[in-house]
Design a protein around this motif. Structure first.
Motif, PDB file in Angstrom:
ATOM      1  N   ALA A   1       0.838  -1.207   0.000  1.00  0.00           N
ATOM      2  CA  ALA A   1       0.000   0.000   0.000  1.00  0.00           C
ATOM      3  C   ALA A   1       0.870   1.253   0.000  1.00  0.00           C
ATOM      4  O   ALA A   1       0.566   2.235  -0.695  1.00  0.00           O
ATOM      5  CB  ALA A   1      -0.916  -0.013   1.221  1.00  0.00           C
ATOM      6  N   ILE A   2       1.954   1.210   0.759  1.00  0.00           N
ATOM      7  CA  ILE A   2       2.863   2.365   0.830  1.00  0.00           C
ATOM      8  C   ILE A   2       3.489   2.634  -0.545  1.00  0.00           C
ATOM      9  O   ILE A   2       3.535   3.777  -1.006  1.00  0.00           O
ATOM     10  CB  ILE A   2       3.946   2.112   1.907  1.00  0.00           C
ATOM     11  CG1 ILE A   2       3.321   2.268   3.297  1.00  0.00           C
ATOM     12  CG2 ILE A   2       5.151   3.049   1.728  1.00  0.00           C
ATOM     13  CD1 ILE A   2       4.219   1.842   4.439  1.00  0.00           C
ATOM     14  N   GLU A   3       3.937   1.570  -1.189  1.00  0.00           N
ATOM     15  CA  GLU A   3       4.558   1.734  -2.516  1.00  0.00           C
ATOM     16  C   GLU A   3       3.574   2.317  -3.530  1.00  0.00           C
ATOM     17  O   GLU A   3       3.911   3.199  -4.307  1.00  0.00           O
ATOM     18  CB  GLU A   3       5.073   0.378  -3.032  1.00  0.00           C
ATOM     19  CG  GLU A   3       6.443  -0.014  -2.514  1.00  0.00           C
ATOM     20  CD  GLU A   3       7.498   1.065  -2.730  1.00  0.00           C
ATOM     21  OE1 GLU A   3       8.154   1.434  -1.740  1.00  0.00           O
ATOM     22  OE2 GLU A   3       7.648   1.551  -3.869  1.00  0.00           O
ATOM     23  N   LEU A   4       2.338   1.819  -3.495  1.00  0.00           N
ATOM     24  CA  LEU A   4       1.321   2.359  -4.417  1.00  0.00           C
ATOM     25  C   LEU A   4       1.046   3.826  -4.093  1.00  0.00           C
ATOM     26  O   LEU A   4       0.916   4.662  -4.990  1.00  0.00           O
ATOM     27  CB  LEU A   4       0.026   1.546  -4.326  1.00  0.00           C
ATOM     28  CG  LEU A   4       0.069   0.137  -4.915  1.00  0.00           C
ATOM     29  CD1 LEU A   4      -1.273  -0.566  -4.690  1.00  0.00           C
ATOM     30  CD2 LEU A   4       0.389   0.169  -6.410  1.00  0.00           C
ATOM     31  N   GLY A   5       0.999   4.143  -2.811  1.00  0.00           N
ATOM     32  CA  GLY A   5       0.719   5.517  -2.385  1.00  0.00           C
ATOM     33  C   GLY A   5       1.803   6.495  -2.817  1.00  0.00           C
ATOM     34  O   GLY A   5       1.541   7.699  -2.938  1.00  0.00           O
TER      35      GLY A   5
END
Ligand code: SF4
Length: 367
Positions: free
Chosen positions: A81-85
Motif C-alpha cells: 500500500a505504501i509503494e502504491l501511495g
C-alpha cells in the motif's frame, strides 16, 4: 425479550452467571486450567473493558485469538500500500486503524506526512465516492478483515461496475476464519479446550462452519455476543459442555446470528471473490484462507492491475505480535510492551487497533 443495552450490562446478571461457571468448574476434575480462546478482537476488547477475567475462577484461562483484522494483516500488505501511495495520481483509502500500523520501513501515516494521498474511510462506499470525485486518478481501497467486511467490499466493486466508476480498485487482504482456526488448533503447543466464536463473522457465515472444527478437534464451539452477560453465558455454555463430555456447536448470540447466516451477503461475496492462499501475521500462509478479487472483476483488482517490486519485508526487532496472534504469548512477555511500544507510538499491529491484544492489555491492565 431483552431489548436495551443497559439490560445486557446488568452486573447482577453477570455475577449470577459467573457463579454458575464457578459451580460447574467445581465439578470438573482438571489439574491444569481450561483454556478457552476468544477468536474475535471485539471479544478481547470487551473481556478487558468489563473485567470479565476477574469474574472467572483461576481454573479458566482466556487466550486471545486471530480475530483482529488489522493485527493479522502482514507487513507485506502495508508495504505494498505504501509503494502504491508513493506513485503519482494514486489515492490510498483505508479504515482508520490501518494507517497507524508500522510496515517494514514506514507506515501509511508517515507516508501521508511525506505527501502521499492517503485517506481514511468509514466504508468501501466512501472510497468509491472518492474515486468518483477524482476521475483520472487510481483510488485503491485496502480491503482488510473477515467475512464481516468482505460483503461490503464486494458491493463496492459491483457498484463501481454498475455506475461505470473508473480508477477504483481493491487491494485485498480479506480473510476467512475457519481455515485460520484449523491452522491454529492443529498446532501442538496451544491445547485449546473451547472456542468463543466470533459473533459478527457468524452473523454472515452462520454457525455450520464450526461443526467440522468441533468434531475434528473435539472441542465445544459457542458463538457469542459482545456484552458481559453474553460472554459469561458463552463461557458457561462451554464449561457445561466440557463437564458433560460434549463438543457441540451452540449459539449464544441468537438475537443476531441465524444458523444459516446471511445468504445475501454470502452470495455477494461468492460473486466477487474467489478463495486464495493468504498470509496471516504470526501464523504464516494458510491455504484457502484469503479472498482474492475474482477474474470476473479483474479490472477492480489492484494486485492484478499494478505490478510492484518490493524489498524484503521485515518485522520490528523485539515485537512478538506473531506469537500473540496465535495465543502463544501474552503482551507482558514482550520486552517493548508499554515502554518502547504504546498506543501513542505503536511498534506492532497488536498495539494499534482497539481490538488488538496489546492495546487491550495497555488500556485495561492484565485483568
Ligand atoms: S507490545 Fe508492541 S512490540 Fe510488543 S508485541 Fe505488542 S505490538 Fe508488538
Amino acid at each position: 425479550m431483552i431489548r436495551y443495552i443497559d439490560e445486557f450490562r446488568q452486573a447482577k446478571a453477570a455475577r449470577y452467571i459467573a457463579r454458575s461457571i464457578a459451580d460447574r468448574m467445581a465439578g470438573i476434575n482438571n489439574e491444569v486450567p481450561i483454556r478457552l480462546m476468544e477468536v474475535c478482537g471485539g471479544h478481547t476488547n470487551a473481556i478487558f473493558k468489563f473485567g470479565i477475567r476477574n469474574l472467572l475462577p483461576e481454573s479458566i484461562a482466556l487466550l486471545s485469538g486471530p480475530g483482529c483484522p488489522v493485527c493479522v494483516t502482514p507487513n507485506r500488505f502495508i508495504d505494498t500500500a505504501i509503494e502504491l501511495g508513493r506513485r503519482p495520481d494514486f489515492i490510498i483509502t483505508t479504515f482508520g486503524d490501518m494507517i497507524r500500523v508500522p510496515g517494514s520501513r514506514s507506515s501509511l501515516l508517515e507516508e501521508r506526512a511525506s505527501g502521499s494521498d492517503i485517506r481514511i474511510c468509514l466504508s468501501p462506499t466512501e472510497a468509491l465516492s472518492i474515486a468518483e470525485d477524482n476521475p483520472g486518478k487510481n483510488t485503491v481501497f485496502l480491503g482488510i478483515g473477515f467475512e464481516t467486511t468482505a460483503p461490503s467490499v464486494a458491493v463496492s466493486i459491483i457498484e463501481a461496475r454498475e455506475r461505470g466508476i473508473a480508477g477504483f480498485s481493491v487491494l485485498s487482504a480479506l480473510k476467512t476464519m475457519p481455515e485460520a482456526l484449523y491452522a491454529l488448533l492443529s498446532s501442538d503447543d496451544l491445547n485449546i479446550d473451547g472456542l468463543i466464536c466470533p459473533g459478527h463473522v457468524s452473523s454472515i457465515t452462520g454457525t455450520a462452519i464450526y461443526r467440522p472444527i468441533a468434531e475434528t478437534f473435539g472441542i465445544p464451539c459457542v458463538v457469542s455476543g459482545f456484552e458481559p452477560p453474553d460472554i459469561l453465558s458463552t463461557i458457561d455454555m462451554i464449561v457445561a459442555q466440557i463437564a458433560e463430555g460434549r463438543h457441540d456447536v451452540e449459539n449464544q448470540y441468537t438475537r443476531a446470528v441465524r444458523p444459516e447466516g446471511n445468504k445475501r451477503a454470502q452470495d455477494v461475496m461468492r460473486a466477487v471473490f474467489t478463495p486464495c492462499d493468504s498470509r496471516w501475521r504470526g501464523i504464516g500462509t494458510i491455504p484457502g484462507s484469503g479472498l482474492a478479487v475474482s477474474e470476473e472483476y479483474r479490472e477492480f483488482d489492484a494486485e492484478f492491475l499494478f505490478s510492484l517490486e518490493l524489498p524484503e519485508e521485515r518485522e520490528v526487532p523485539g515485537c512478538i505480535c506473531g506469537h500473540i496472534m496465535r495465543g502463544a504469548k501474552t503482551p507482558l512477555e514482550c520486552p517493548l510492551f508499554s515502554t518502547a511500544c504504546t498506543p501513542q507510538d505503536p511498534k506492532g499491529a497488536c498495539m494499534v487497533s482497539a481490538e488488538g491484544t496489546c492495546s487491550a492489555y495497555y488500556r485495561y491492565g492484565n485483568r
